[in-house]
Structures are given as structure tokens and as C-alpha cells.
Scaffold this motif. Structure first.
Motif, short mmCIF file in Angstrom:
data_model
loop_
_atom_site.label_atom_id
_atom_site.label_comp_id
_atom_site.label_asym_id
_atom_site.label_seq_id
_atom_site.Cartn_x
_atom_site.Cartn_y
_atom_site.Cartn_z
N LEU A 1 1.07 4.11 -2.96
CA LEU A 1 0.85 5.53 -2.69
C LEU A 1 2.07 6.36 -3.09
O LEU A 1 1.94 7.45 -3.65
CB LEU A 1 0.51 5.76 -1.22
CG LEU A 1 -0.86 5.25 -0.78
CD1 LEU A 1 -0.99 5.30 0.74
CD2 LEU A 1 -1.98 6.05 -1.44
N ARG B 1 0.83 -1.21 0.00
CA ARG B 1 0.00 0.00 0.00
C ARG B 1 0.86 1.25 0.00
O ARG B 1 0.61 2.20 -0.74
CB ARG B 1 -0.94 -0.03 1.21
CG ARG B 1 -1.95 1.10 1.19
CD ARG B 1 -3.20 0.74 1.93
NE ARG B 1 -3.13 1.10 3.34
CZ ARG B 1 -4.18 1.10 4.14
NH1 ARG B 1 -5.36 0.73 3.69
NH2 ARG B 1 -4.06 1.43 5.40
N LYS B 2 1.92 1.26 0.83
CA LYS B 2 2.81 2.43 0.86
C LYS B 2 3.52 2.60 -0.48
O LYS B 2 3.67 3.72 -0.97
CB LYS B 2 3.84 2.29 1.99
CG LYS B 2 3.31 2.74 3.32
CD LYS B 2 4.43 2.85 4.33
CE LYS B 2 3.93 3.44 5.63
NZ LYS B 2 4.97 3.63 6.62
N TYR C 1 -8.03 3.88 -1.18
CA TYR C 1 -6.88 4.55 -1.78
C TYR C 1 -7.11 6.01 -2.12
O TYR C 1 -6.25 6.85 -1.89
CB TYR C 1 -6.41 3.82 -3.05
CG TYR C 1 -5.48 2.67 -2.75
CD1 TYR C 1 -4.17 2.91 -2.33
CD2 TYR C 1 -5.89 1.37 -2.88
CE1 TYR C 1 -3.31 1.87 -2.04
CE2 TYR C 1 -5.04 0.31 -2.60
CZ TYR C 1 -3.75 0.57 -2.18
OH TYR C 1 -2.90 -0.46 -1.89
N HIS D 1 2.57 15.02 8.80
CA HIS D 1 1.40 14.31 9.31
C HIS D 1 0.97 14.89 10.66
O HIS D 1 -0.23 15.06 10.92
CB HIS D 1 1.70 12.82 9.42
CG HIS D 1 0.51 11.98 9.71
ND1 HIS D 1 0.56 10.90 10.54
CD2 HIS D 1 -0.78 12.05 9.26
CE1 HIS D 1 -0.64 10.34 10.60
NE2 HIS D 1 -1.47 11.02 9.85
N GLU E 1 4.33 8.34 6.82
CA GLU E 1 3.13 7.88 7.51
C GLU E 1 1.93 8.00 6.59
O GLU E 1 1.80 8.96 5.83
CB GLU E 1 2.88 8.69 8.79
CG GLU E 1 3.97 8.49 9.81
CD GLU E 1 3.73 9.24 11.11
OE1 GLU E 1 2.82 10.10 11.17
OE2 GLU E 1 4.45 8.94 12.08
N GLU E 2 1.05 6.99 6.67
CA GLU E 2 -0.19 7.03 5.90
C GLU E 2 -1.17 7.97 6.60
O GLU E 2 -1.26 7.98 7.82
CB GLU E 2 -0.81 5.64 5.80
CG GLU E 2 -0.06 4.72 4.89
CD GLU E 2 -0.73 3.36 4.75
OE1 GLU E 2 -1.95 3.25 5.02
OE2 GLU E 2 -0.03 2.41 4.39
N ASP E 3 -1.89 8.72 5.79
CA ASP E 3 -2.85 9.68 6.32
C ASP E 3 -4.15 9.57 5.55
O ASP E 3 -4.14 9.37 4.33
CB ASP E 3 -2.28 11.10 6.18
CG ASP E 3 -3.28 12.17 6.54
OD1 ASP E 3 -3.65 12.23 7.73
OD2 ASP E 3 -3.71 12.92 5.64
N LEU F 1 -6.37 8.16 0.83
CA LEU F 1 -5.09 7.96 1.54
C LEU F 1 -3.97 8.72 0.86
O LEU F 1 -3.97 8.92 -0.36
CB LEU F 1 -4.74 6.47 1.59
CG LEU F 1 -5.63 5.59 2.43
CD1 LEU F 1 -5.22 4.13 2.26
CD2 LEU F 1 -5.56 5.98 3.90
N GLN F 2 -3.00 9.12 1.66
CA GLN F 2 -1.80 9.76 1.15
C GLN F 2 -0.65 9.47 2.11
O GLN F 2 -0.86 9.15 3.26
CB GLN F 2 -2.00 11.27 1.01
CG GLN F 2 -2.30 11.98 2.31
CD GLN F 2 -2.62 13.45 2.10
OE1 GLN F 2 -2.47 14.00 1.02
NE2 GLN F 2 -3.08 14.11 3.16
N LEU F 3 0.56 9.54 1.58
CA LEU F 3 1.76 9.42 2.41
C LEU F 3 2.27 10.82 2.72
O LEU F 3 2.32 11.68 1.85
CB LEU F 3 2.86 8.65 1.67
CG LEU F 3 2.69 7.16 1.52
CD1 LEU F 3 3.89 6.59 0.75
CD2 LEU F 3 2.58 6.47 2.87
#
Length: 114
Positions: A8, A4-5, A45, A56, A30-32, A48-50
């Protein structure tokens, strides 16, 4: 790096959308949730954003303000619903209880007792 990271990171072209700087190997990512889940954002998705860890932290501080506003408005709505059940008026800047309001819906639901 989790899939997932990695996805992104690729979608964001290796940049932090908060500060606009490129990510480096030593950065903590960090995922946000773009729209926080507490105010209706989904865990998907497109939401979501990194972000850099410090970015963050900044965004989360702003998100918490919005979450508190929403929680406060829910509280005020419940408080208003509570006070609608009573007849009261202001006398010398003091709310005075007159009686309980009987609403038609209370009587038909069997909630009214005498």
C-alpha cells in the motif's frame, strides 16, 4: 513492515491520501477501508489505504456518521414493515389500533390464525 502495508505504501507513493503529506519513519500508519465494511466495503487492496493515525481518526469519525445513517434507515424500514401489519388511524393526534391486517401472503404461509 508487513507485506500488505509495504504494498500500500508503494501504491500510494509514500503519501497519505487524507492529508496529502508524505509519510515519515516516525509516523504511525494505519490501514483503512476506503468504503467501510459496515456499509458494504470489501477487504481487498482496491478498498484499502494507509493513513496517518490522526487522519484515520478523522476519517473514522465521518465513516461512523454514514454507518449510523444506514443503521437508522434499516430500523425505519423494519418499523414501517411492522406497522403495515395493523389497521390504525389517527384520532386527535393519537394513533388508534383498529385491527390486525390479514395479508394474502400471511394466509398462504399458514401464519393466520383465528
Amino acid at each position: 513492515m508487513p507485506n500488505r502495508k509495504a504494498r500500500l505504501l508503494k501504491l500510494q507513493l509514500g503519501k497519505c491520501p487524507w492529508c496529502g503529506l508524505s509519510f515519515h519513519n516516525w509516523d504511525v500508519l494505519e490501514e483503512d477501508h476506503i468504503t467501510p465494511r459496515a456499509i458494504g466495503g470489501k477487504d481487498e487492496y482496491k478498498n484499502l489505504q494507509l493513513l496517518h493515525r490522526h487522519c484515520h481518526d478523522e476519517k473514522t469519525a465521518l465513516d461512523l456518521i454514514e454507518i449510523r445513517k444506514k443503521d437508522r434507515s434499516k430500523f425505519l424500514e423494519k418499523l414501517s414493515q411492522f406497522w403495515e401489519k395493523f389497521d390504525w388511524n389517527w384520532i386527535n393526534d393519537i394513533p388508534n389500533f383498529i385491527g390486525h391486517t390479514v395479508r394474502k401472503s400471511d394466509v398462504t404461509n399458514g401464519q393466520h390464525t383465528e
